[in-house]
Motif scaffolding. Structure first.
Motif: not given
Length: 127
Positions: A47-57
């Motif tokens: 997600l960080l590589e593709e979208t620039g977003l950090r997430i909580r799974v």
């Protein structure tokens, strides 16, 4: 694996694939695991590589199987996730990234079975 991510307006995060399989088609962000990588670690990285977003799974939304090249079958586990930081920016193998409403899904060229699968999982965005 992939991530089903909604924003505060209940729009779904989609990426336009920049490379095969599915080049030019829109889908949920995600990708392949690195050797020894957990689903959670892989999703955080992808997600960080593709979208620039950090997430909580979060929880597992469901699993699908899709045919790949040379008779390979991809087993794809999609998880619900929430954004914890970052700004949506297409990167790595994503040609574009955007938040989508249900109306957007009707207009965009989607990967095969995406709309049906999201409906089965009760994971569709707002209209």
């Amino acid at each position: 694996m992939g991530a089903i991510v909604f924003d505060a307006s209940n729009r779904l995060l989609l990426v336009k694939r920049g490379r095969p399989p599915g080049a030019g088609l829109w889908s949920v962000p995600g990708g392949r695991l690195e050797p020894g990588e957990s689903d959670e670690a892989g999703l955080l990285r992808e997600l960080l590589e593709e979208t620039g977003l950090r997430i909580r799974v979060g929880r597992l939304a469901g699993t699908v199987e899709r045919p790949g090249p040379d008779g390979v079958t991809y087993v794809i586990r999609d998880y619900v996730a929430t954004v914890s930081g970052g700004t949506p920016t297409a990167g790595d193998d994503a040609a574009d990234v955007r938040w989508c409403t249900m109306d957007d899904l009707g207009r965009l060229p989607l990967t095969d079975g995406l709309l049906r699968t999201l409906a089965e999982w009760d994971a569709l965005p707002a209209s």
